[in-house]
Design a protein around this motif. Structure first.
Motif, short mmCIF file in Angstrom:
data_model
loop_
_atom_site.label_atom_id
_atom_site.label_comp_id
_atom_site.label_asym_id
_atom_site.label_seq_id
_atom_site.Cartn_x
_atom_site.Cartn_y
_atom_site.Cartn_z
N GLY A 138 6.33 68.12 28.55
CA GLY A 138 5.92 66.67 29.75
C GLY A 138 5.54 65.92 28.19
O GLY A 138 6.47 65.78 26.93
N ASN A 139 5.21 64.64 28.80
CA ASN A 139 5.03 63.36 27.73
C ASN A 139 4.61 64.01 25.98
O ASN A 139 4.74 62.91 25.00
N THR A 140 3.97 64.68 25.85
CA THR A 140 3.43 65.21 24.56
C THR A 140 5.28 65.08 23.32
O THR A 140 4.95 65.21 22.96
N SER A 141 6.13 66.19 24.68
CA SER A 141 6.65 66.37 23.52
C SER A 141 7.00 65.48 23.14
O SER A 141 8.93 65.02 22.35
N LEU A 142 7.16 64.46 24.33
CA LEU A 142 8.30 63.01 24.31
C LEU A 142 7.54 61.76 23.61
O LEU A 142 7.32 61.13 22.56
N SER A 143 6.46 62.32 22.45
CA SER A 143 5.08 60.97 22.15
C SER A 143 5.57 61.17 20.60
O SER A 143 6.51 62.16 20.05
N GLY A 164 3.75 62.05 18.38
CA GLY A 164 2.71 63.21 17.63
C GLY A 164 1.81 63.10 17.01
O GLY A 164 1.46 63.28 15.74
N GLN A 165 1.07 61.85 16.45
CA GLN A 165 0.31 61.39 16.17
C GLN A 165 -1.34 61.75 17.02
O GLN A 165 -1.37 60.53 17.92
N ILE A 166 -2.25 61.88 16.41
CA ILE A 166 -3.79 61.99 16.99
C ILE A 166 -4.46 61.38 15.50
O ILE A 166 -4.56 62.17 14.97
N GLY A 183 -6.24 47.59 26.64
CA GLY A 183 -7.39 48.28 25.60
C GLY A 183 -6.85 49.32 25.36
O GLY A 183 -7.67 50.04 25.06
N TYR A 184 -5.43 49.52 25.49
CA TYR A 184 -5.21 51.25 24.42
C TYR A 184 -4.71 50.89 23.48
O TYR A 184 -4.23 50.35 22.61
N LEU A 185 -6.08 52.00 22.74
CA LEU A 185 -5.80 52.38 21.25
C LEU A 185 -4.77 53.12 20.80
O LEU A 185 -4.85 54.54 21.42
N GLY A 196 -3.18 55.86 20.08
CA GLY A 196 -3.28 57.38 19.91
C GLY A 196 -4.16 57.94 20.62
O GLY A 196 -4.40 59.05 20.44
N SER A 197 -4.91 56.76 21.46
CA SER A 197 -5.74 57.37 22.46
C SER A 197 -5.37 58.74 23.36
O SER A 197 -5.90 58.97 24.31
N GLY A 198 -3.98 58.80 23.83
CA GLY A 198 -3.05 59.36 24.48
C GLY A 198 -3.63 61.17 24.11
O GLY A 198 -4.62 61.75 24.93
N LEU A 199 -3.19 61.15 23.02
CA LEU A 199 -2.88 62.76 22.44
C LEU A 199 -5.03 62.77 22.03
O LEU A 199 -5.07 64.32 22.28
C1 LIG Z 1 7.50 58.35 23.99
C2 LIG Z 1 6.15 58.41 23.89
C3 LIG Z 1 4.88 58.53 22.54
C4 LIG Z 1 3.27 58.97 22.16
N1 LIG Z 1 3.54 59.18 21.42
C5 LIG Z 1 2.05 58.97 21.36
C6 LIG Z 1 1.63 58.79 20.17
O1 LIG Z 1 2.29 59.10 19.22
N2 LIG Z 1 -0.03 59.31 19.67
C7 LIG Z 1 -0.71 59.71 21.23
O2 LIG Z 1 -1.72 60.30 21.13
N3 LIG Z 1 0.06 59.70 22.14
C8 LIG Z 1 1.08 59.34 22.48
N4 LIG Z 1 1.68 59.11 23.52
C9 LIG Z 1 0.72 59.75 24.73
C10 LIG Z 1 0.99 61.47 24.89
O3 LIG Z 1 1.97 61.58 25.35
C11 LIG Z 1 0.12 61.62 25.94
O4 LIG Z 1 -1.10 60.47 26.43
C12 LIG Z 1 0.11 62.62 26.06
O5 LIG Z 1 0.74 63.74 25.46
C13 LIG Z 1 -0.52 63.56 27.23
O6 LIG Z 1 -1.09 65.01 27.44
P1 LIG Z 1 -1.09 65.46 28.30
O7 LIG Z 1 -1.22 67.43 27.91
O8 LIG Z 1 -2.24 64.96 29.11
O9 LIG Z 1 0.40 64.92 29.75
P2 LIG Z 1 1.87 65.91 29.49
O10 LIG Z 1 2.00 66.12 27.92
O11 LIG Z 1 2.86 65.23 29.46
O12 LIG Z 1 1.87 68.14 30.12
C14 LIG Z 1 1.61 67.64 31.31
C15 LIG Z 1 1.89 68.32 31.93
O13 LIG Z 1 1.88 69.00 33.46
C16 LIG Z 1 2.81 69.85 33.82
N5 LIG Z 1 3.09 69.18 35.54
C17 LIG Z 1 2.49 68.18 36.12
N6 LIG Z 1 2.72 67.97 37.37
C18 LIG Z 1 2.95 69.39 37.71
C19 LIG Z 1 2.15 70.43 38.23
N7 LIG Z 1 1.51 69.70 40.00
N8 LIG Z 1 1.87 71.62 38.90
C20 LIG Z 1 2.34 72.30 37.09
N9 LIG Z 1 2.27 71.48 36.37
C21 LIG Z 1 2.04 70.57 36.52
C22 LIG Z 1 4.46 68.70 33.54
O14 LIG Z 1 6.13 68.77 34.12
C23 LIG Z 1 3.83 68.41 31.39
O15 LIG Z 1 4.75 69.33 31.36
C24 LIG Z 1 3.22 58.57 24.01
C25 LIG Z 1 4.26 58.73 25.31
C26 LIG Z 1 5.14 58.84 25.62
C27 LIG Z 1 6.06 58.79 26.58
#
Ligand SMILES: Cc1cc2nc3c(=O)[nH]c(=O)nc-3n(C[C@H](O)[C@H](O)[C@H](O)COP(=O)(O)OP(=O)(O)OC[C@H]3O[C@@H](n4cnc5c(N)ncnc54)[C@H](O)[C@@H]3O)c2cc1C
Length: 469
Positions: free
Chosen positions: A51-56, A58-60, A438-440, A442-445
């Motif tokens: 999911g997005n975590t693996s694309l990010s 990686g900074q918290i 409004g996004y600071l 690193g807010s995502g992780l």
């Molecule tokens: C390119 C990129 C760079 C980023 N860099 C940063 C960063 O450096 N620092 C930061 O803080 N944030 C960053 N972000 C944001 C951050 O990646 C996300 O906010 C965070 O990873 C969200 O984590 P999560 O666990 O909520 O979601 P995810 O990591 O997306 O995990 C959600 C999981 O749910 C699964 N899923 C979805 N629906 C279902 C279902 N119905 N049934 C079963 N499984 C399901 C998906 O397959 C996925 O594996 C970045 C985002 C992107 C796209």
């Protein structure tokens, strides 16, 4: 997909705490619930969680960690909370921001000490809106490194994780209590699993064009840089169950995704003094107000593109990012000896870039004010040879979602908690307020790991209390 109101008479398997989604949020939640002594299982739609975590990047962010103390960084939860609140123009949930900031250091210390999360302090540049070095990053500033460690920790803890397990429906009674879920296996069979509490860690709706059209129409046609599997299921289920959602128009964009390669530049290319010009060779914004709002600034330029111009000094700092290295490998970053070589790359009128560079140099030297309000005096002027990358604006992830309280409990519109539903990460309303600005960083992780931890702890307490009563 939806809510099934008539649960089967008995579930063959019932798990005290069920978690949907194996990203940072789902894994953190599962680890916290497991540590609290309850059975927990993660259901993940993909064969390999990515999911997005693996694309990010990686900074918290966090405030007051052991790493910061060792690095001499004077940071406090109140400073981080103020940064979060200021970036959202005071239009986010300030109480939740303060609580998340308050626990942020203990979450990082816990993940590092107990699960060997490989984090180091990002202390060589500041992101927009960060008044301290809040960021804790994986070795290559790449989320895949974090997710690997999360998944190892989950597996080593003996937590069950079912992959190829997309949850389609939830079972719930009339009070909104979730009794279980239905998984639609790829072979066409359905599997039902009961639960005592459910944690939605399945992110937002960046992968759902229909929901984008409804809530964030200006980004429907933009490049989506996140995981396609994030289809907004948490919001759909939450609304059907009677939970409240908020800030649905809010998102995190990014204004420097290379075109046509679709890999994002490391932000130091901008924050360390880089600029962006449009097809006329002219600047059009304060590039460093935030990478999120810069997405629409770029998309609104002719052809929906811009050119990021930076120099070797910016480039070297940006190269700590996996994605920036990938940009370089892909040939997305070109070198220009002087203004006329940049002009040739951009294809703009002669002299336009020379004029832009001269005015930016004057601003960096403090001789001119930037009409867009950027303080360019913080870094040395750009020096040739220049680096040039054609970029577009992209959607990274959505920021609207289920309203939650300080225990990550999903709330009803009247503010009362749902009986046993929790949400975190991209499934929950973020701390960004109503819009893209409004996004600071690193807010995502931040919201994935901290709300995940809170959800895991609270869900475990709930099932333990109910078992004891
Ligand atoms: C390119 C990129 C760079 C980023 N860099 C940063 C960063 O450096 N620092 C930061 O803080 N944030 C960053 N972000 C944001 C951050 O990646 C996300 O906010 C965070 O990873 C969200 O984590 P999560 O666990 O909520 O979601 P995810 O990591 O997306 O995990 C959600 C999981 O749910 C699964 N899923 C979805 N629906 C279902 C279902 N119905 N049934 C079963 N499984 C399901 C998906 O397959 C996925 O594996 C970045 C985002 C992107 C796209």
């Amino acid at each position: 997909m939806g809510i099934i109101r008539s649960a089967p008479p008995a579930f063959e398997v019932t798990v005290p705490v069920l978690v949907i989604g194996a990203g940072a949020c789902g894994c953190t939640a599962a680890l916290a619930a497991h540590e609290a002594g309850v059975g927990v299982m993660i259901l993940e739609r993909d064969e390999t969680p990515r999911g997005n975590t693996s694309l990010s990047g990686g900074q918290i962010p966090a405030a007051g960690t052991k790493l910061q103390k060792a690095g001499g960084i004077d940071d406090t939860p109140e400073i981080l909370a103020q940064d979060l609140i200021r970036k959202a123009h005071g239009q986010n949930d300030a109480e939740l921001a303060r609580h998340i900031a308050e626990i942020s250091a203990s979450t990082i210390d816990w993940l590092m000490d107990r699960y060997d999360m490989p984090l180091s302090l990002v202390d060589d540049f500041l992101y927009p809106g960060h008044s301290r070095h809040h960021m804790h990053g994986s070795p290559s500033r790449f989320g895949a490194e974090l997710l690997t460690v999360f998944l190892e920790a989950v597996t080593k803890s003996g937590i069950d994780i079912a992959t190829r397990a997309p949850v389609r429906d939830l079972f719930a009674d009339d009070s909104g209590r979730v009794t279980g879920v239905r998984i639609a296996r790829p072979d066409g069979t359905d599997e039902d699993v009961g639960c005592g509490a459910l944690i939605l860690a399945c992110n937002g709706f960046g992968g759902s064009p229909d929901m984008l059209a409804e809530y964030i129409p200006e980004m429907v046609d933009a490049h989506y840089h996140g995981h396609d599997g994030n289809k907004g299921d948490a919001v759909k289920w939450g609304l059907e169950l009677g939970a409240a959602v908020a800030d649905m128009h809010s998102f995190q964009g990014h204004g420097a995704v290379t075109d046509p390669h679709k890999i994002h530049l490391g932000w130091p290319s901008i924050s360390e003094g880089g600029i962006q010009v449009n097809a006329s060779g002219e600047r059009f914004s304060n590039e460093n107000a935030g990478y999120s709002e810069q997405a629409l600034n770029v998309i609104r330029q002719p052809g929906h593109v811009a050119w990021t111009i930076f120099d070797d000094r910016c480039h070297k700092t940006a190269l700590q990012f996996h994605s920036h290295q990938e940009c370089e490998k892909a040939g997305a970053i070109r070198t220009a000896a002087n203004a006329s070589e940049i002009t040739a790359i951009v294809g703009c009128p002669d002299e336009a870039v020379a004029e832009t560079l001269a005015s930016v140099a004057a601003m960096a030297g403090g001789e001119r004010e930037d009409p867009f309000g950027r303080d360019l005096t913080r870094h040395p002027p750009l020096e040739p040879p220049y680096k040039v990358a054609k970029v577009t604006g992209a959607l990274f992830h959505t920021q609207g979602g289920l309203e939650v309280d300080k225990q990550a409990r999903a709330l009803r519109p009247d503010g009362t908690p749902m009986p046993n539903l929790f949400a975190g990460g991209g499934a929950a309303r973020g701390l960004s307020g109503p819009e893209d600005w409004g996004y600071l960083s690193g807010s995502g992780l931040l919201m994935a790991t901290n709300l995940g931890r809170l959800a895991g702890e609270a869900a475990a307490q709930l099932v333990l209390a109910e078992a004891a009563s």
